[in-house]
Design an enzyme around this catalytic site. Structure first.
Site, mmCIF file in Angstrom:
data_model
loop_
_atom_site.group_PDB
_atom_site.id
_atom_site.type_symbol
_atom_site.label_atom_id
_atom_site.label_comp_id
_atom_site.label_asym_id
_atom_site.label_seq_id
_atom_site.Cartn_x
_atom_site.Cartn_y
_atom_site.Cartn_z
ATOM 1 N N ASP A 177 0.563 -1.258 -0.050
ATOM 2 C CA ASP A 177 0.056 0.158 0.413
ATOM 3 C C ASP A 177 0.973 1.282 -0.185
ATOM 4 O O ASP A 177 1.768 1.166 0.215
ATOM 5 C CB ASP A 177 -0.752 0.279 1.105
ATOM 6 C CG ASP A 177 -2.735 -0.487 1.464
ATOM 7 O OD1 ASP A 177 -2.584 -0.723 0.151
ATOM 8 O OD2 ASP A 177 -3.123 -1.108 2.101
ATOM 9 N N LYS A 220 -3.920 3.813 -2.863
ATOM 10 C CA LYS A 220 -4.315 4.467 -3.239
ATOM 11 C C LYS A 220 -4.562 5.702 -1.542
ATOM 12 O O LYS A 220 -4.324 5.217 -0.738
ATOM 13 C CB LYS A 220 -6.000 3.151 -2.506
ATOM 14 C CG LYS A 220 -6.301 2.151 -2.904
ATOM 15 C CD LYS A 220 -7.986 2.300 -2.641
ATOM 16 C CE LYS A 220 -8.231 1.195 -3.906
ATOM 17 N NZ LYS A 220 -7.069 -0.681 -3.091
ATOM 18 N N MET A 263 -9.409 9.151 7.740
ATOM 19 C CA MET A 263 -9.662 9.670 6.264
ATOM 20 C C MET A 263 -10.258 10.722 6.309
ATOM 21 O O MET A 263 -11.163 11.151 5.316
ATOM 22 C CB MET A 263 -10.358 8.161 4.992
ATOM 23 C CG MET A 263 -9.183 7.208 5.456
ATOM 24 S SD MET A 263 -9.678 6.018 4.263
ATOM 25 C CE MET A 263 -11.439 5.336 6.338
#
Length: 247
Positions: A37, A59, A174
């Site tokens: 990641d 991502k 997030m």
């Protein structure tokens, strides 16, 4: 194809490479394929054998190197070739890391798989700022919340009104781009505007910083500091504490 391999969903922990578990490090040193990641400490990548295939699958801010279905298909295909695969994920694979989706896809494909826990950013990043997510007399519970709910109008959970009335600590992941909406929804639901709040960008973030304020002023103070993602938002009395943090 040779006999089927196995996929390990490994949590890298949050921040420096030494925060990975011993089990996770052992698997890195043995793997034949690594799918990793974003924001993974490069020192961990150095632990992978030179003969192993390294594939970036990160991502960040809506930019995906591979879609989630493509990632799942990749893991299934590599294991189907008889390879030992490590899927290295930031924090813990099962805490908003979509590890559950990957595990389910692997199981449905008949691929042997195992999850190796890691230290979640929901706990580690506040701790790096000296903020304990629980503290006797101040917070007896902690609630970890995504700021990107797919099926709501503003991306926030439908139960924000309930969350605003809880006595524990709220941790939003997030959520930097949603900070104004988060504060606004909590205030509209009746949370005290003087409730301590913090925004912490740490771990392997490019510009580590901690902002402490109140629910009323946290948006303004965060904008002043020009905080960049990724960042963790913490709301609750514990954010007023500074217990030997590193940030």
């Amino acid at each position: 194809m040779s006999g089927r391999g196995k996929v390990y969903l490994v949590g890298a922990g949050c921040g420096k490479g030494e925060l990975i578990t011993v089990r996770g490090l052992e698997l890195l040193r043995q793997c034949q394929v690594l799918v990793y990641d974003d924001l993974i400490d490069e020192k961990l990548l150095e632990q992978v054998p030179d003969t192993a295939e390294k594939i970036y699958g990160g991502k960040r801010c809506g930019k995906h190197s591979l879609s989630q279905p493509e990632l799942c298909s990749l893991l299934i295909r590599k294991a189907g070739e008889g390879k030992t695969v490590v899927r290295l994920k930031g924090g813990d694979p099962f805490v908003f890391g979509r590890g559950g989706e990957e595990m389910k896809a692997l199981m449905e494909a008949g691929i042997a798989c195992e999850e190796v826990p890691g230290i979640s950013s929901a706990i580690a990043i506040p701790a790096m700022a000296g903020i304990p997510v629980t503290y006797r007399g101040l917070s007896r519970s902690v609630h970890i919340i995504t700021a990107h709910t797919a099926d709501t109008e503003d991306g926030l959970p439908e139960d924000m009104d309930i969350l605003a009335k809880l006595k524990g600590t709220l941790v939003f992941l997030m959520g930097l781009g949603q900070l104004d909406r988060i504060a606004g929804r909590l205030l509209a639901a009746g949370m005290d505007e003087e409730t301590p709040a913090a925004v912490v960008s740490g771990g392997n973030a490019p510009s580590p910083v901690t902002v402490r304020a109140t629910l009323r002023t946290i948006v303004e103070e965060t904008e002043k500091k020009q905080v960049k993602p990724p960042a963790v938002i913490v709301v609750g009395a514990v954010t007023a504490l500074e217990l030997g943090g590193l940030l």
